[in-house]
Design an enzyme around this catalytic site. Sequence first.
Site, PDB file in Angstrom:
ATOM      1  N   LYS A 161       0.866  -0.976   0.082  1.00  0.00           N
ATOM      2  CA  LYS A 161      -0.384  -0.061   0.326  1.00  0.00           C
ATOM      3  C   LYS A 161       1.179   1.453   0.185  1.00  0.00           C
ATOM      4  CE  LYS A 161      -4.612  -1.987   1.517  1.00  0.00           C
ATOM      5  NZ  LYS A 161      -3.814  -4.102   1.926  1.00  0.00           N
TER       6      LYS A 161
HETATM    7  C1  LIG Z   1      -4.345  -4.237   1.138  1.00  0.00           C
HETATM    8  C2  LIG Z   1      -3.541  -5.918   1.377  1.00  0.00           C
HETATM    9  C3  LIG Z   1      -3.941  -7.154   0.224  1.00  0.00           C
HETATM   10  C4  LIG Z   1      -5.031  -6.496  -0.408  1.00  0.00           C
HETATM   11  O1  LIG Z   1      -5.116  -5.458  -1.873  1.00  0.00           O
HETATM   12  P1  LIG Z   1      -6.232  -6.064  -1.919  1.00  0.00           P
HETATM   13  O2  LIG Z   1      -5.546  -4.083  -2.798  1.00  0.00           O
HETATM   14  O3  LIG Z   1      -6.858  -5.041  -1.377  1.00  0.00           O
HETATM   15  O4  LIG Z   1      -6.832  -6.344  -3.485  1.00  0.00           O
HETATM   16  C5  LIG Z   1      -2.746  -7.745   0.425  1.00  0.00           C
HETATM   17  N1  LIG Z   1      -1.605  -8.276   0.793  1.00  0.00           N
HETATM   18  C6  LIG Z   1      -1.455  -6.675   1.624  1.00  0.00           C
HETATM   19  C7  LIG Z   1      -0.187  -6.490   3.293  1.00  0.00           C
HETATM   20  C8  LIG Z   1      -2.198  -5.690   2.168  1.00  0.00           C
HETATM   21  O5  LIG Z   1      -2.042  -4.756   3.050  1.00  0.00           O
END
Ligand SMILES: *Cc1c(COP(=O)(O)O)cnc(C)c1O
Length: 460
Positions: A112
């Site tokens: 993120k």
């Molecule tokens: C948020 C997150 C995901 C999922 O991502 P999306 O965009 O919601 O599909 C997968 N792995 C980690 C470590 C995350 O923080």
Amino acid sequence: MRYISTRGKVSPISFSKAVMMGLATDGGLLIPEQIPRVDADQLRRWAQLSFQELAVEVMTPFLTEGEAVTGQLPELVRRAFATFTHPEITPVTRAGAFWILELFHGPTLAFKDVALQFLGHLFEFLLQEEQGTLNILGATSGDTGSAAIHGVRGRAGIQVFIIHPHGRVSPIQERQMTTVLDANVHNIAIRGSFDDGQNIVKELFNDLPFKQTYRLGAVNSINWARILAQIVYFFHAWGRVSGGDPARRVVFSVPTGNFGDIFAGYMALRMGLPVERLVLATNRNDILTRFMESGTYRIGTVQPTISPSMDIQISSNFERYLYFLLDADADAVGAAMQQLQGTGEFSVSEAKRRAAAEIFAACRVGEEETVQRIRRTWEQEGVLVDPHTAVGLEAAQPFPGAISLATAHAAKFGAAVRQAVGHEPPLPPSLVGLMDQPTRCRILDPDPGAVRAFMREVLD
Ligand SMILES: *Cc1c(COP(=O)(O)O)cnc(C)c1O
């Protein structure tokens, strides 16, 4: 480029307006009016670029001509990715028959950061332009909150308030939030659950006079700029693996919760990136897998897993894909979403389901398989992966040569890794000493009034 809503009730707006709007005012999600196309010559050329150069190339066609942000983009990109500890930003490494796209070299060690480091600088620039301010309010169960805090810490014109459930996030996640002492960062721990936190946020966003007076904003994955930043690493990884040969098609495996990351991959595909399949990897919270298998999107109850950032039952970004699946019929999207709200489900025709399944290879991965995959990847390849990454790698098994997205650093989920391999991953430098640093956090009752009063105290 202009932006429209998946529900069709917003007249086209510019890129900057779309970023500041977040959720479309008709309740839909904002999407570009057209999808820019990339040709073979561009693909060859782009494969030679650095991540930052590529980011500017990929993002530019999505901006709106004449807006000041266009001239500023290279500088925003430079600043956003200066906080990453790897020179390649999102390097691609090898693990046996698979490629691993490492998305965890940002400040909070999860993917993120790629989008939120960019969004923080973008918000700051847009707010300076309009001489405005923004107060971000969000609730987190861990990952999103820390990435948001690190994205906007120290950014002018922005205050950020993040609510987490007191004592119910992992110690690392808590410290990644509460050790950030910048004056514009306000951590709130509530004596309650994550759901209590979300309900408080909902209630304050529904308090329209409060929302308008304090200009509340959100940073969840519905913001178009987050998708945009994530498109970049699909192109980057393809360039590294293919050497820029446009005939070379690849499979990406994407561990998915909110459909954000994988939707960025779908956008890359629609732009012309040579993608053969997108593996949609879910844990046992499998609403997306069930949709690909049955054509029915039905909300279930959230089950906790060892990959908690994917413990989601409503995938907010799915609406963006639905718009394209339903041939840009905004009324049909609106009707499906209304039905979802009323009955908890909607369905698409068998022809549409098949069209979706041709692109997305969906796979549900159980807890035991996740632990096994962490263990095997360690024993066979000498690579430690976190449980989210393991879900993607397990789902990728039928596709040797696939590029599997590593969404978090193994050390961030050390307990699950220890369960699988018997020891915790070595701590990366950003986590060393984290538990000894000073913290700042306000502990409050799980009550919207208490949070509202705290925000007034800070902002007035
Ligand atoms: C948020 C997150 C995901 C999922 O991502 P999306 O965009 O919601 O599909 C997968 N792995 C980690 C470590 C995350 O923080």
